[in-house]
Write a protein that holds these residues in place. Structure first.
Motif, PDB file in Angstrom:
ATOM      1  N   GLU A  42       1.473  -9.862   4.977  1.00 36.65           N
ATOM      2  CA  GLU A  42       1.569  -8.572   4.288  1.00 36.65           C
ATOM      3  C   GLU A  42       2.835  -7.832   4.738  1.00 36.65           C
ATOM      4  O   GLU A  42       3.154  -7.759   5.921  1.00 36.65           O
ATOM      5  CB  GLU A  42       0.340  -7.720   4.587  1.00 36.65           C
ATOM      6  N   ARG A  73       0.828  -1.191   0.000  1.00 41.78           N
ATOM      7  CA  ARG A  73       0.000   0.000   0.000  1.00 41.78           C
ATOM      8  C   ARG A  73       0.867   1.247   0.000  1.00 41.78           C
ATOM      9  O   ARG A  73       2.009   1.227   0.463  1.00 41.78           O
ATOM     10  CB  ARG A  73      -0.919   0.012   1.219  1.00 41.78           C
ATOM     11  N   SER A  74       0.272   2.323  -0.456  1.00 35.59           N
ATOM     12  CA  SER A  74       1.013   3.585  -0.502  1.00 35.59           C
ATOM     13  C   SER A  74       0.716   4.474   0.695  1.00 35.59           C
ATOM     14  O   SER A  74       1.503   5.363   1.032  1.00 35.59           O
ATOM     15  CB  SER A  74       0.669   4.342  -1.797  1.00 35.59           C
ATOM     16  N   ASP A  75      -0.416   4.235   1.389  1.00 34.65           N
ATOM     17  CA  ASP A  75      -0.815   5.113   2.491  1.00 34.65           C
ATOM     18  C   ASP A  75      -1.086   4.273   3.741  1.00 34.65           C
ATOM     19  O   ASP A  75      -1.949   3.394   3.732  1.00 34.65           O
ATOM     20  CB  ASP A  75      -2.070   5.900   2.110  1.00 34.65           C
ATOM     21  N   TYR A  76      -0.327   4.571   4.789  1.00 29.41           N
ATOM     22  CA  TYR A  76      -0.501   3.859   6.045  1.00 29.41           C
ATOM     23  C   TYR A  76      -0.841   4.800   7.202  1.00 29.41           C
ATOM     24  O   TYR A  76      -0.741   4.423   8.367  1.00 29.41           O
ATOM     25  CB  TYR A  76       0.776   3.082   6.403  1.00 29.41           C
TER      26      TYR A  76
END
Length: 503
Positions: free
Chosen positions: A45, A2-5
């Motif tokens: 993940e 993912r790009s946004d955490y």
């Protein structure tokens, strides 16, 4: 990946339970852990590198590293050399984890099935005390001493002194029976004031009378044994003894105390628990003839007598009565006392005087229980005794309580003689008064609770409180006087009487 955490890092303003949880690494740790548990982060993940995640969240890299390290140590994350950090692949199935987590985090959710209790806990809780509980003691609570009169400054000095140069048995207590210095002082006091036949070796320091009774039941009672108790009597005694699996046999109390002849009916009791100096709550004293008969009965039936001497230091119509234990020639009496009423409830110290044959038994059992009560308080209390403060405090409070008792008795006789009749008693921290009108004392007690008054219903101290038997129980009020000055007693009594008349 993912790009946004940013969603895994709870807001800085989010409510935290304490300052520790509000730290940056702790908030990040909790956010990642929750995301794993509820399935937003999946097993296997990969998570961003610590430097990249720190930049994305606006926190230091040390915050991320500390959070990751904690999550790895707890098994939520795993690291792979040269590859980075991943959600642990061995976590439970997502649906099972999410369901269990939501249930655990929702304190309002009712359990899907009741907790499975032991028979011991079930028996004990069947005697749940049915008395009001106030955060601060309210007028007429029968167990509250005058806390304003206790020398807490002196007590604090004694506590500090014990720690300035602590003795070895204070830092590493070795005797399960308690500190020798305190046991010696207790033995001397009991010999002088109560006629108890004992030396320090027979004294066990306990965390209160309830613990003494619990140890006695463990040592001397098997499931199915019969334990005779006074009726009426203190509800807390019944709960502790019932947990052992014993059958409780209520023995009626009359003007001469326990009706000893009733012990011959049915299966012989293994133990008789009695308050010979002053029945709780009636205040009646066990007559000499019945004391001797009880001792003879115990010897004949190889039974034990537990003498609960809960507040015998406060007798106002003469010196304290001699103990039943002092008359015992066959070593059948275990003598129990507490400092909670004489000093202050939070001290949580009491004593158990054992027959010589039981000393090694209780010493051995204590090693498997709590070891020994707080040594610091024991050391302070030993000094309180040795320097004469204990005897001085008892004498001072005996005078003060005697005046308050006389004041309450006069209030009843002059303002409420048409609805209350004081029962005979020569001491203690309360008076017991019978209701002369057709009123339910439990209803009266409930009305008092709403008025912030803590008198107790006399009928609630009886063994059989079933609806079928309620009509047979004496109706009355148990009124404590020790904890309040006379002007407070007068004001509170006026409120009480007005409520009783309106009930």
């Amino acid at each position: 990946m993912r790009s946004d955490y940013t969603w895994i890092y709870p807001s800085h303003t989010a409510k935290a339970d304490n300052a520790k949880e509000d730290s940056a690494y702790r908030r990040l740790y909790l956010g990642i852990r929750q995301a794993i548990l509820d399935g937003r982060l999946h097993p296997g993940e990969k998570l961003p590198a610590s430097r990249d995640l720190a930049k994305s969240l606006g926190v230091s890299r040390n915050t991320v590293v500390t959070s990751f390290d904690l999550l790895v140590s707890e098994g939520y994350l795993e690291t792979r050399i040269g590859a980075g950090s991943f959600v642990a692949s061995s976590l439970p199935d997502r649906e099972m984890t999410a369901t269990a987590t939501h249930e655990a985090l929702d304190p309002t959710r009712k359990a899907t099935r009741p907790a499975r209790l032991s028979q011991s806990a079930t028996r004990m809780l069947a005697y749940d005390r049915r008395f009001p509980r106030f955060r601060v003691a309210r007028p007429f609570n029968p167990a509250t001493p005058d806390l304003d009169a206790f020398p807490f400054d002196l007590w604090a000095r004694l506590l500090r002194r014990s720690w300035r140069a602590p003795a070895l048995d204070l830092t590493i207590p070795v005797d399960p029976l308690g500190m020798p210095a305190l046991r010696d002082e207790v033995a001397k006091w009991l010999r002088q004031s109560r006629g108890v036949k004992c030396d320090a070796d027979q004294v066990m320091i306990v965390s209160g009378a309830q613990q003494a009774l619990d140890l006695i039941a463990r040592a001397l009672v098997d499931p199915g044994d019969v334990i005779a108790t006074e009726d009426p009597g203190y509800e807390g005694i019944r709960g502790v003894l019932a947990a052992s699996g014993a059958t409780l046999l209520p023995i009626p109390v009359d003007g001469e105390g326990l009706q000893v002849h009733q012990l011959g009916k049915g299966a012989p009791a293994r133990i008789v628990v009695t308050t010979p100096s002053r029945n709780y709550p009636l205040g009646t004293t066990l007559s000499l003839a019945r004391r001797l008969a009880l001792l003879q009965w115990a010897d004949t039936h190889d039974a034990w007598i537990v003498e609960d001497d809960y507040d015998s230091d406060y007798r106002y119509d003469g010196p304290p009565l001699s103990s039943l234990q002092g008359l015992d020639r066959q070593n059948r009496v275990l003598y129990v006392g507490t400092f909670s009423r004489v000093l202050f409830p939070g001290i949580r110290l009491g004593y158990l005087v054992l027959p010589p044959a039981l000393i090694p038994v209780f010493r051995g059992m204590r090693g498997f229980a709590d070891g020994v009560p707080a040594p610091t308080a024991q050391a302070a209390l030993a000094a309180f005794f040795a320097e004469g403060h204990f005897g001085g405090h008892v004498r001072k409070m005996r005078l003060s309580y005697g005046e308050r008792r006389a004041h309450l008795r006069e209030l009843i006789e002059t303002r409420a003689s048409d609805i209350l009749q004081v029962l005979p008693s020569d001491g203690g921290l309360h008076l017991c008064a019978r209701l002369l009108t057709a009123k339910d004392d439990v209803d009266v007690q409930e009305r008092m609770v709403h008025a912030q008054l803590d008198c107790r219903a006399l009928s609630s101290y009886y063994h059989d409180k079933s609806e079928e038997n309620r009509g047979n129980l004496p109706q009355g009020l148990v009124l404590g006087f020790a904890g309040w000055k006379k002007n407070v007693i007068s004001q509170s009594f006026d409120e009480l009487i007005n409520l009783v008349r309106r009930t």
